[in-house]
Design an enzyme around this catalytic site. Structure first.
Site, PDB file in Angstrom:
ATOM      1  N   CYS A   1       0.815  -1.222   0.000  1.00  0.00           N
ATOM      2  CA  CYS A   1       0.000   0.000   0.000  1.00  0.00           C
ATOM      3  C   CYS A   1       0.846   1.269   0.000  1.00  0.00           C
ATOM      4  O   CYS A   1       0.323   2.373  -0.101  1.00  0.00           O
ATOM      5  CB  CYS A   1      -0.961  -0.009   1.184  1.00  0.00           C
ATOM      6  SG  CYS A   1      -2.142  -1.363   1.075  1.00  0.00           S
TER       7      CYS A   1
ATOM      8  N   CYS B   1     -13.419   1.981   8.931  1.00  0.00           N
ATOM      9  CA  CYS B   1     -12.678   1.408   7.814  1.00  0.00           C
ATOM     10  C   CYS B   1     -12.728   2.354   6.622  1.00  0.00           C
ATOM     11  O   CYS B   1     -13.764   2.949   6.337  1.00  0.00           O
ATOM     12  CB  CYS B   1     -13.307   0.076   7.401  1.00  0.00           C
ATOM     13  SG  CYS B   1     -13.535  -1.076   8.764  1.00  0.00           S
TER      14      CYS B   1
ATOM     15  N   LYS C   1      -9.964   7.631   4.608  1.00  0.00           N
ATOM     16  CA  LYS C   1     -11.348   7.470   5.076  1.00  0.00           C
ATOM     17  C   LYS C   1     -12.336   7.965   4.016  1.00  0.00           C
ATOM     18  O   LYS C   1     -13.324   7.297   3.733  1.00  0.00           O
ATOM     19  CB  LYS C   1     -11.539   8.250   6.387  1.00  0.00           C
ATOM     20  CG  LYS C   1     -12.924   8.131   6.991  1.00  0.00           C
ATOM     21  CD  LYS C   1     -13.059   6.814   7.704  1.00  0.00           C
ATOM     22  CE  LYS C   1     -14.379   6.100   7.547  1.00  0.00           C
ATOM     23  NZ  LYS C   1     -15.067   6.011   6.325  1.00  0.00           N
TER      24      LYS C   1
ATOM     25  N   HIS D   1      -8.910   3.931  -0.936  1.00  0.00           N
ATOM     26  CA  HIS D   1      -7.491   3.608  -1.032  1.00  0.00           C
ATOM     27  C   HIS D   1      -7.166   2.857  -2.323  1.00  0.00           C
ATOM     28  O   HIS D   1      -6.952   1.652  -2.309  1.00  0.00           O
ATOM     29  CB  HIS D   1      -7.100   2.783   0.205  1.00  0.00           C
ATOM     30  CG  HIS D   1      -5.669   2.408   0.285  1.00  0.00           C
ATOM     31  ND1 HIS D   1      -4.655   3.120  -0.330  1.00  0.00           N
ATOM     32  CD2 HIS D   1      -5.057   1.380   0.914  1.00  0.00           C
ATOM     33  CE1 HIS D   1      -3.501   2.528  -0.071  1.00  0.00           C
ATOM     34  NE2 HIS D   1      -3.722   1.472   0.666  1.00  0.00           N
TER      35      HIS D   1
END
Lengths: 399, 141
Positions: free
Chosen positions: A88, A213, A340, A344
């Protein structure tokens, strides 16, 4: 003797696509969207670019292997193009490649583009290699939320924090990010949420609920870099330079023996210290204006406030609830809405974080603009708490 | 007892069945620094010694160190369940699923005593052989 990256490379232009459910286009169009903005911002033409980096993570569902996807999409002038992947933190890795190429004097102008198109998978989380195999059978807790959620209980056990107090603090983290994202037209999720909504949302992995999440999104971001001298010769004002660029990878310690207690990120503490040294920052709590961290989950952001040596160990709860990291706090965290609200898209996130710091430093962040920011830090994390790739970058005004 | 695991396939390499048919969690201890690891290994991840790693059996009792209750997981995985990290008595740390306790944080206490059990996972390999897995249960269960 290494002298570090400080003030050797300037950001000439940046761009960022609209993040979200981009059914309207493919990964190539997302790259073009980010690149076109960056090119106009830099005030250059494609033929002036001498080297390029492409960051993506899931080549199986994205643009494939190699740098060809970027070279052909942008019709780059037959220059070196390298594709990088580092979980990531891939976006920061692409940026690092371009910055080091300029710093080395190998080229005058380099570009980094990060992209990921995740919604096409049709899956509500990251594509998992363990899905449907024996791995899922033995280790169903190896989902990303399941893995990061244990940070919370380990933190509670270590610092003697009450379950409800921690839940409220991490809820504050998400409420704050949503409030910031609501002011960002490029964010995927642009709605404010209330503390009650966050606290009462369905649980994914205790104590992480739906709003703890980050989302799954499509997006791309781009940075064009050069030397401060060239930027100045081009007549650029408010030049932003790279002050630090650090990467720390786990070496097996966290997952191999029990000297690591599971409540923090060993790599982040190391990368942050090195970055402060490289940038000449002595007291990050006083000197940093804003930070953009890897809030894949609210608890990740929460413990990262200590790992970056801003909140004292055990002190994140108080700082978070005091609003220290809110938009009007001492150090704004996730002023653009963070993972958030942006989701992502792996390869893009690290550069997307830098994009907001760059806009803020240039005074171009619109309704989110902070008063006279000087130094912005990005923290981009790949992997899980027990084994990860952690990038810490600092950019700031060039004196 | 000794034949009850016959024909079963251990689900992970560090779960083993000994010559008498008894399952156990394999571990290693470094003869130089004393660190204990789960699984068999030849080099110490703590002090890097390459000469003194000894295979051992890890203990089957321990304490709950950290946990989460998983409510959403991969397709086909039954939820909710407790994903636990356990500090084993005698050394070693192991992750696994904690059974026979309500999947509710109010019912879970840090340091609560647990023990390891070995059970049929309910899934089979392509030849129809059942997978043997390890789980944790509260010590009194």
């Amino acid at each position: 003797m290494a002298t570090g990256i400080k003030d050797k490379v300037a950001i000439l232009g940046m761009g960022c696509s609209k993040f979200g459910e981009r059914w309207d286009c493919g990964a190539e169009e997302l790259m073009v969207e980010a690149y076109t903005e960056a090119l106009a911002d830099a005030g250059i033409e494609t033929k002036q670019i001498q080297a390029a980096w492409l960051s993506t993570c899931f080549d199986e569902v994205n643009v494939g292997k190699s740098g060809l996807a970027l070279s052909t999409t942008l019709r780059l002038p037959n220059i070196p193009v390298t594709r990088v992947e580092n979980f990531c933190a891939s976006g920061s890795e692409g940026f690092r490649g371009a910055v080091y190429a300029v710093a080395a004097g190998a080229c005058d102008i380099a570009v980094a583009v990060g992209v990921e198109k995740l919604k096409d998978t049709g899956y509500g989380g990251l594509p998992a290699s363990s899905r449907g195999t024996i791995g899922a059978l033995v280790n169903p807790n190896m989902s990303a939320p399941g893995n990061f959620a244990q940070l919370a209980s380990a933190y509670r056990a270590k610092h003697g924090v009450n379950k409800d107090d921690l839940k409220r603090a991490i809820a504050h983290v998400s409420v704050k990010s949503h409030a910031n994202g609501a002011k960002n037209p490029k964010a995927h999720l642009q709605k404010e949420v209330t503390l009650e909504q966050v606290m009462n949302a369905p649980i994914v992995a205790e104590p992480l609920g739906l709003f703890d999440c980050c989302g799954v999104s499509d997006g791309a971001a781009c940075a064009i870099v050069t030397t401060p001298e060239i930027a100045r010769a081009m007549g650029k004002q408010n030049i932003v330079t790279v002050k630090a660029l650090q990467l720390a990878l786990s070496n097996g310690l966290e997952s191999s023996h029990n000297s690591w207690d599971g409540s923090y990120f060993h790599t982040a503490r190391i990368a942050a210290k090195r970055a402060y040294d490289e940038a000449g920052i002595r007291n990050p709590r006083d000197e940093l204006s804003m930070i953009e961290v890897h809030d894949c989950f609210s608890i990740t952001e929460f413990v990262t406030m200590e790992d970056l040596h801003i909140s004292p160990e055990g002190g994140a709860l108080k700082d978070v609830l005091d609003g220290f990291y809110d938009a009007d706090g001492k150090i704004a965290c996730q002023i653009d809405g963070g993972l958030k609200c942006f989701g992502h898209p792996i390869g893009a996130s690290g550069i997307r974080m830098l994009y907001e710091m760059y806009l803020q430093l240039q005074g171009r962040a619109g309704p989110r603009q902070r008063n006279n920011p000087r130094l912005g830090l990005t923290h981009n994390l790949g992997g899980g708490p027990n084994a990860n790739v952690c990038s810490v970058a600092i950019i700031g005004e060039y004196n | 007892m000794s034949n009850s695991y016959e024909g079963m396939v251990p689900s992970v390499p560090y779960l083993k069945i000994d010559s008498t048919g008894e399952p156990y969690i394999a571990g290693s201890q470094c003869g130089k620094c004393g660190q204990i690891f789960f699984g068999e290994r030849t080099i110490c991840a703590r002090c890097a010694d390459r000469t003194s790693m000894q295979a051992m059996r890890l203990g089957e009792t321990g304490k709950l160190y950290a946990y989460t209750v998983i409510h959403r997981s991969f397709p086909g995985v039954k939820t909710p369940f407790v994903a636990a990290t356990v500090e084993l008595d005698g050394g070693g740390v192991l992750k696994g699923t904690l059974l026979e306790v309500e999947p509710d944080p109010a019912k879970l206490a840090f340091d609560m005593p647990v023990r390891t059990v070995f059970r049929d996972s309910g899934q089979k390999d392509q030849d129809g052989r059942p997978y043997l897995n390890y789980y944790f249960v509260p010590a009194g269960a």
